[in-house]
Design a protein around this motif. Sequence first.
Motif, PDB file in Angstrom:
ATOM      1  N   GLY A   1      67.816  22.998  47.210  1.00 21.31           N
ATOM      2  CA  GLY A   1      66.383  22.787  47.362  1.00 21.31           C
ATOM      3  C   GLY A   1      65.567  24.067  47.409  1.00 21.31           C
ATOM      4  N   ARG A   2      66.179  25.199  47.064  1.00 22.76           N
ATOM      5  CA  ARG A   2      65.448  26.473  47.039  1.00 22.76           C
ATOM      6  C   ARG A   2      64.574  26.510  45.796  1.00 22.76           C
ATOM      7  NH1 ARG A   2      67.044  31.116  49.442  1.00 22.76           N
ATOM      8  NH2 ARG A   2      64.854  31.533  49.062  1.00 22.76           N
ATOM      9  N   ASP A   3      63.331  26.878  45.963  1.00 25.95           N
ATOM     10  CA  ASP A   3      62.419  26.971  44.835  1.00 25.95           C
ATOM     11  C   ASP A   3      62.445  28.389  44.296  1.00 25.95           C
ATOM     12  OD1 ASP A   3      60.602  26.150  42.962  1.00 25.95           O
ATOM     13  OD2 ASP A   3      58.878  26.166  44.311  1.00 25.95           O
ATOM     14  N   PHE A   4      62.530  28.503  42.993  1.00 26.21           N
ATOM     15  CA  PHE A   4      62.531  29.816  42.370  1.00 26.21           C
ATOM     16  C   PHE A   4      61.749  29.772  41.068  1.00 26.21           C
ATOM     17  CE2 PHE A   4      66.408  27.662  41.005  1.00 26.21           C
ATOM     18  CZ  PHE A   4      66.340  27.780  39.618  1.00 26.21           C
ATOM     19  N   LYS A   5      61.369  30.948  40.647  1.00 26.74           N
ATOM     20  CA  LYS A   5      60.635  31.118  39.395  1.00 26.74           C
ATOM     21  C   LYS A   5      61.343  32.223  38.633  1.00 26.74           C
ATOM     22  CE  LYS A   5      56.319  33.201  38.330  1.00 26.74           C
ATOM     23  NZ  LYS A   5      54.927  33.405  38.667  1.00 26.74           N
ATOM     24  N   VAL A   6      61.679  31.963  37.373  1.00 28.13           N
ATOM     25  CA  VAL A   6      62.338  32.963  36.546  1.00 28.13           C
ATOM     26  C   VAL A   6      61.291  33.553  35.616  1.00 28.13           C
ATOM     27  CG1 VAL A   6      64.211  33.434  34.928  1.00 28.13           C
ATOM     28  CG2 VAL A   6      64.475  31.624  36.638  1.00 28.13           C
ATOM     29  N   VAL A   7      61.207  34.878  35.634  1.00 26.13           N
ATOM     30  CA  VAL A   7      60.239  35.560  34.766  1.00 26.13           C
ATOM     31  C   VAL A   7      60.959  36.565  33.885  1.00 26.13           C
ATOM     32  CG1 VAL A   7      58.302  35.288  36.364  1.00 26.13           C
ATOM     33  CG2 VAL A   7      59.711  37.334  36.491  1.00 26.13           C
ATOM     34  N   ASP A   8      60.417  36.746  32.693  1.00 25.36           N
ATOM     35  CA  ASP A   8      60.940  37.764  31.793  1.00 25.36           C
ATOM     36  C   ASP A   8      60.577  39.116  32.402  1.00 25.36           C
ATOM     37  OD1 ASP A   8      60.468  39.791  29.505  1.00 25.36           O
ATOM     38  OD2 ASP A   8      61.629  38.184  28.536  1.00 25.36           O
ATOM     39  N   ALA A   9      61.570  39.966  32.611  1.00 24.97           N
ATOM     40  CA  ALA A   9      61.339  41.248  33.291  1.00 24.97           C
ATOM     41  C   ALA A   9      60.381  42.147  32.524  1.00 24.97           C
ATOM     42  CB  ALA A   9      62.667  41.962  33.516  1.00 24.97           C
ATOM     43  N   LYS A  10      60.352  42.037  31.217  1.00 32.79           N
ATOM     44  CA  LYS A  10      59.496  42.915  30.408  1.00 32.79           C
ATOM     45  C   LYS A  10      58.063  42.397  30.314  1.00 32.79           C
ATOM     46  CE  LYS A  10      59.383  45.251  25.949  1.00 32.79           C
ATOM     47  NZ  LYS A  10      60.061  45.448  24.668  1.00 32.79           N
ATOM     48  N   THR A  11      57.902  41.084  30.055  1.00 32.78           N
ATOM     49  CA  THR A  11      56.565  40.533  29.817  1.00 32.78           C
ATOM     50  C   THR A  11      55.978  39.814  31.028  1.00 32.78           C
ATOM     51  OG1 THR A  11      57.417  38.404  29.042  1.00 32.78           O
ATOM     52  CG2 THR A  11      57.149  40.172  27.382  1.00 32.78           C
TER      53      THR A  11
ATOM     54  N   ILE B   1      59.641  31.859  32.500  1.00 31.82           N
ATOM     55  CA  ILE B   1      60.631  31.224  31.623  1.00 31.82           C
ATOM     56  C   ILE B   1      61.532  30.271  32.420  1.00 31.82           C
ATOM     57  CG2 ILE B   1      60.605  33.018  29.844  1.00 31.82           C
ATOM     58  CD1 ILE B   1      63.128  34.199  31.156  1.00 31.82           C
ATOM     59  N   THR B   2      61.032  29.786  33.543  1.00 29.64           N
ATOM     60  CA  THR B   2      61.812  28.898  34.407  1.00 29.64           C
ATOM     61  C   THR B   2      62.296  27.673  33.645  1.00 29.64           C
ATOM     62  OG1 THR B   2      60.464  29.632  36.271  1.00 29.64           O
ATOM     63  CG2 THR B   2      61.813  27.668  36.610  1.00 29.64           C
ATOM     64  N   HIS B   3      61.427  27.040  32.871  1.00 28.67           N
ATOM     65  CA  HIS B   3      61.789  25.837  32.120  1.00 28.67           C
ATOM     66  C   HIS B   3      62.977  26.106  31.210  1.00 28.67           C
ATOM     67  CE1 HIS B   3      61.483  22.799  28.914  1.00 28.67           C
ATOM     68  NE2 HIS B   3      61.019  22.012  29.874  1.00 28.67           N
ATOM     69  N   ASN B   4      62.940  27.212  30.481  1.00 28.30           N
ATOM     70  CA  ASN B   4      64.032  27.550  29.559  1.00 28.30           C
ATOM     71  C   ASN B   4      65.345  27.757  30.312  1.00 28.30           C
ATOM     72  OD1 ASN B   4      62.061  27.497  27.628  1.00 28.30           O
ATOM     73  ND2 ASN B   4      61.992  29.700  27.317  1.00 28.30           N
ATOM     74  N   VAL B   5      65.288  28.430  31.439  1.00 34.25           N
ATOM     75  CA  VAL B   5      66.505  28.717  32.204  1.00 34.25           C
ATOM     76  C   VAL B   5      67.064  27.435  32.824  1.00 34.25           C
ATOM     77  CG1 VAL B   5      67.422  29.963  34.206  1.00 34.25           C
ATOM     78  CG2 VAL B   5      65.913  31.127  32.599  1.00 34.25           C
ATOM     79  N   LEU B   6      66.199  26.563  33.334  1.00 38.31           N
ATOM     80  CA  LEU B   6      66.676  25.293  33.885  1.00 38.31           C
ATOM     81  C   LEU B   6      67.330  24.441  32.794  1.00 38.31           C
ATOM     82  CD1 LEU B   6      63.752  24.373  36.318  1.00 38.31           C
ATOM     83  CD2 LEU B   6      66.042  25.176  36.925  1.00 38.31           C
ATOM     84  N   THR B   7      66.746  24.453  31.605  1.00 43.36           N
ATOM     85  CA  THR B   7      67.345  23.731  30.477  1.00 43.36           C
ATOM     86  C   THR B   7      68.711  24.323  30.139  1.00 43.36           C
ATOM     87  OG1 THR B   7      65.131  23.259  29.616  1.00 43.36           O
ATOM     88  CG2 THR B   7      66.975  23.001  28.088  1.00 43.36           C
ATOM     89  N   GLN B   8      68.812  25.633  30.212  1.00 45.93           N
ATOM     90  CA  GLN B   8      70.087  26.304  29.950  1.00 45.93           C
ATOM     91  C   GLN B   8      71.134  25.892  30.998  1.00 45.93           C
ATOM     92  OE1 GLN B   8      69.695  30.560  29.729  1.00 45.93           O
ATOM     93  NE2 GLN B   8      71.833  30.863  29.153  1.00 45.93           N
ATOM     94  N   ILE B   9      70.726  25.769  32.257  1.00 49.81           N
ATOM     95  CA  ILE B   9      71.646  25.331  33.319  1.00 49.81           C
ATOM     96  C   ILE B   9      72.140  23.917  33.025  1.00 49.81           C
ATOM     97  CG2 ILE B   9      71.807  24.693  35.761  1.00 49.81           C
ATOM     98  CD1 ILE B   9      69.877  27.055  36.329  1.00 49.81           C
ATOM     99  N   ILE B  10      71.233  23.035  32.614  1.00 50.41           N
ATOM    100  CA  ILE B  10      71.631  21.666  32.281  1.00 50.41           C
ATOM    101  C   ILE B  10      72.641  21.680  31.138  1.00 50.41           C
ATOM    102  CG2 ILE B  10      70.826  19.483  31.285  1.00 50.41           C
ATOM    103  CD1 ILE B  10      68.210  19.925  32.922  1.00 50.41           C
ATOM    104  N   MET B  11      72.403  22.502  30.127  1.00 45.73           N
ATOM    105  CA  MET B  11      73.327  22.581  28.997  1.00 45.73           C
ATOM    106  C   MET B  11      74.694  23.078  29.460  1.00 45.73           C
ATOM    107  SD  MET B  11      71.727  21.259  26.594  1.00 45.73           S
ATOM    108  CE  MET B  11      73.045  21.491  25.435  1.00 45.73           C
ATOM    109  N   GLU B  12      74.726  24.044  30.365  1.00 48.31           N
ATOM    110  CA  GLU B  12      75.994  24.550  30.906  1.00 48.31           C
ATOM    111  C   GLU B  12      76.724  23.435  31.658  1.00 48.31           C
ATOM    112  OE1 GLU B  12      77.469  27.821  31.116  1.00 48.31           O
ATOM    113  OE2 GLU B  12      76.084  28.412  29.523  1.00 48.31           O
TER     114      GLU B  12
END
Length: 193
Positions: free
Chosen positions: A41-51, A55-66
């Motif tokens: 239940g920890r809330d997090f936000k994934v951001v591109d370090a450069k820009t 990109i949280t949505h993309n990373v969560l989708t990647q976790i589901i695919m894994e």
Amino acid sequence: MKKQNTTGIVTIKKYANRRLYNTETSSYITLEHLATMTREGRDFKVVDAKTDEDITHNVLTQIIMEEESRGEAMLPVSFLRQLISMYGDSMQGMVPGYLAESMDNFRRNQDQFRSAVEGAFAQTPFAELAKRNLAMFDAAASAFKPPVGGVASAPAAAPTPAETTASASKDDEIAALKATLAQLQAKVDKLVS
């Protein structure tokens, strides 16, 4: 001095080399760590370090695919086909809200379902199977657990008459399920005797 996180949302930075950096713990983590954080239940936000793009949505989708690739697929092919067919459809904008509400309802009914199944299978040959199925059910449901301290969804409105009727019909469904399970139990007892 380490910056205090006052929002409760942990910021994860994703670097070009695909590494993930947890700014709360000042350490590199993996997708598995993010999956564990989600289950807790920890809330997090994934951001591109450069820009600094979210990109949280993309990373969560990647976790589901894994998770899906590990052999215990939770998303049926028919569901995936239907979901893909909705992209570009005029109803596409309604799908996220519908899916979110469906999962919220699923989680609200989880305890009722668990109690009905546990009560029906107590002290039977199916008890161990029921326990394993409930564990899988919990694992599936935890993937959709709303984040703690995250962006809250709209407050729940008072139940409408239709929702009240739906709740009553759910009680009827649970009673019917219990009756069916009792009948099955009687058949199993007859076969075992």
